[in-house]
Enzyme design. Structure first.
Site, PDB file in Angstrom:
ATOM      1  N   CYS A 100       2.988  -3.317   4.007  1.00 51.51           N
ATOM      2  CA  CYS A 100       2.139  -2.194   4.392  1.00 51.51           C
ATOM      3  C   CYS A 100       2.864  -1.496   5.542  1.00 51.51           C
ATOM      4  O   CYS A 100       4.048  -1.758   5.758  1.00 51.51           O
ATOM      5  CB  CYS A 100       0.712  -2.646   4.728  1.00 51.51           C
ATOM      6  N   ILE A 141       0.968  -5.863   9.337  1.00 54.73           N
ATOM      7  CA  ILE A 141      -0.118  -6.627   9.986  1.00 54.73           C
ATOM      8  C   ILE A 141      -1.311  -6.805   9.040  1.00 54.73           C
ATOM      9  O   ILE A 141      -1.809  -7.921   8.846  1.00 54.73           O
ATOM     10  CB  ILE A 141      -0.555  -5.952  11.304  1.00 54.73           C
ATOM     11  N   THR A 162       2.710  -1.592   8.962  1.00 53.61           N
ATOM     12  CA  THR A 162       3.214  -2.505   9.991  1.00 53.61           C
ATOM     13  C   THR A 162       3.451  -3.909   9.448  1.00 53.61           C
ATOM     14  O   THR A 162       4.129  -4.707  10.086  1.00 53.61           O
ATOM     15  CB  THR A 162       2.181  -2.646  11.128  1.00 53.61           C
ATOM     16  N   HIS A 215       8.096 -30.181  11.112  1.00 57.35           N
ATOM     17  CA  HIS A 215       7.480 -28.928  10.671  1.00 57.35           C
ATOM     18  C   HIS A 215       6.418 -29.194   9.594  1.00 57.35           C
ATOM     19  O   HIS A 215       5.398 -28.522   9.538  1.00 57.35           O
ATOM     20  CB  HIS A 215       8.549 -27.961  10.156  1.00 57.35           C
ATOM     21  N   HIS A 238      11.059 -23.301   9.160  1.00 57.40           N
ATOM     22  CA  HIS A 238      10.043 -23.972   9.983  1.00 57.40           C
ATOM     23  C   HIS A 238       8.623 -23.853   9.421  1.00 57.40           C
ATOM     24  O   HIS A 238       7.813 -24.739   9.618  1.00 57.40           O
ATOM     25  CB  HIS A 238      10.053 -23.400  11.406  1.00 57.40           C
ATOM     26  N   ASP A 291       0.876  -1.172   0.000  1.00 57.56           N
ATOM     27  CA  ASP A 291       0.000   0.000   0.000  1.00 57.56           C
ATOM     28  C   ASP A 291       0.916   1.226   0.000  1.00 57.56           C
ATOM     29  O   ASP A 291       2.132   1.114  -0.211  1.00 57.56           O
ATOM     30  CB  ASP A 291      -0.995  -0.037   1.182  1.00 57.56           C
ATOM     31  N   HIS A 292       0.323   2.399   0.245  1.00 59.47           N
ATOM     32  CA  HIS A 292       1.100   3.646   0.200  1.00 59.47           C
ATOM     33  C   HIS A 292       2.211   3.666   1.256  1.00 59.47           C
ATOM     34  O   HIS A 292       3.257   4.279   1.046  1.00 59.47           O
ATOM     35  CB  HIS A 292       0.164   4.842   0.404  1.00 59.47           C
TER      36      HIS A 292
HETATM   37  C1  RB5 Z   1      -2.010   2.581   6.605  1.00 60.00           C
HETATM   38  O1  RB5 Z   1      -2.054   3.770   7.310  1.00 60.00           O
HETATM   39  C2  RB5 Z   1      -1.753   1.416   7.544  1.00 60.00           C
HETATM   40  O2  RB5 Z   1      -2.860   1.208   8.355  1.00 60.00           O
HETATM   41  C3  RB5 Z   1      -1.404   0.178   6.771  1.00 60.00           C
HETATM   42  O3  RB5 Z   1      -0.297   0.421   5.979  1.00 60.00           O
HETATM   43  C4  RB5 Z   1      -1.051  -1.063   7.568  1.00 60.00           C
HETATM   44  O4  RB5 Z   1      -0.077  -0.790   8.527  1.00 60.00           O
HETATM   45  C5  RB5 Z   1      -2.164  -1.855   8.101  1.00 60.00           C
HETATM   46  O5  RB5 Z   1      -1.984  -2.898   8.725  1.00 60.00           O
END
Ligand code: RB5
Length: 150
Positions: A66, A70, A68, A134, A99, A9-10
């Protein structure tokens, strides 16, 4: 030439550009599925196409970024056959392959710098799945996948 699909993403597009360069320098055929620039986008719109390609076997490996890592890892792990590993250190990058046989590497673009990201990508690509106990664990995860989206 080994193929690899990459998207962000950005919050990850700058790091994506650098990883793309690194992969090309190392002889990979890279499919960049976006995004580019700083314009705010929704990470599922970019994570889904890569996860679909890996899920269907069109691509053996993918990289998602992205802020994080996550969000991208949540998205990618919704797909059957995808084992997406969010890593932000080199040890985890190696374990992700040895693993977990991770076929998608996920990185936090707001967490890892370019040097660390390159090192993690290289480590993951060079590592080998150890199989054995594993594999037994992955087989148990595979059972969950029955009926999942491909
Ligand atoms: C974008 O602001 C941010 O939420 C996204 O890049 C990501 O970290 C989501 O998990």
């Amino acid at each position: 030439m080994e193929k690899i699909a990459i998207a962000s993403d950005h919050a990850g597009s700058e790091l994506k550009e650098d990883i793309k360069l690194f992969l090309k320098e190392n002889g990979f055929d890279v499919l960049d599925m976006g995004s580019s620039g700083n314009k705010s986008v929704d990470y599922p719109d970019y994570g889904i196409p890569v996860a679909e390609k890996v899920s269907r076997g069109a691509f053996e490996k993918g990289i998602l970024i992205c802020g994080t890592g996550i969000g991208m890892s949540i998205v990618a792990n919704k797909f059957a056959n995808v084992r997406a590993a969010l890593v932000n250190d080199v040890y985890s990058a190696r374990m992700a392959k040895e693993h977990n046989d991770a076929n998608i590497l996920v990185i936090g673009g707001r967490i890892a710098g370019k040097g660390l990201a390159r090192e993690m990508v290289k480590t993951w690509l060079d590592a080998k799945f150890e199989g054995g106990r594993h594999q037994r664990r992955l087989d148990k995860i595979k059972e969950i996948e029955k009926g999942m989206k491909k």
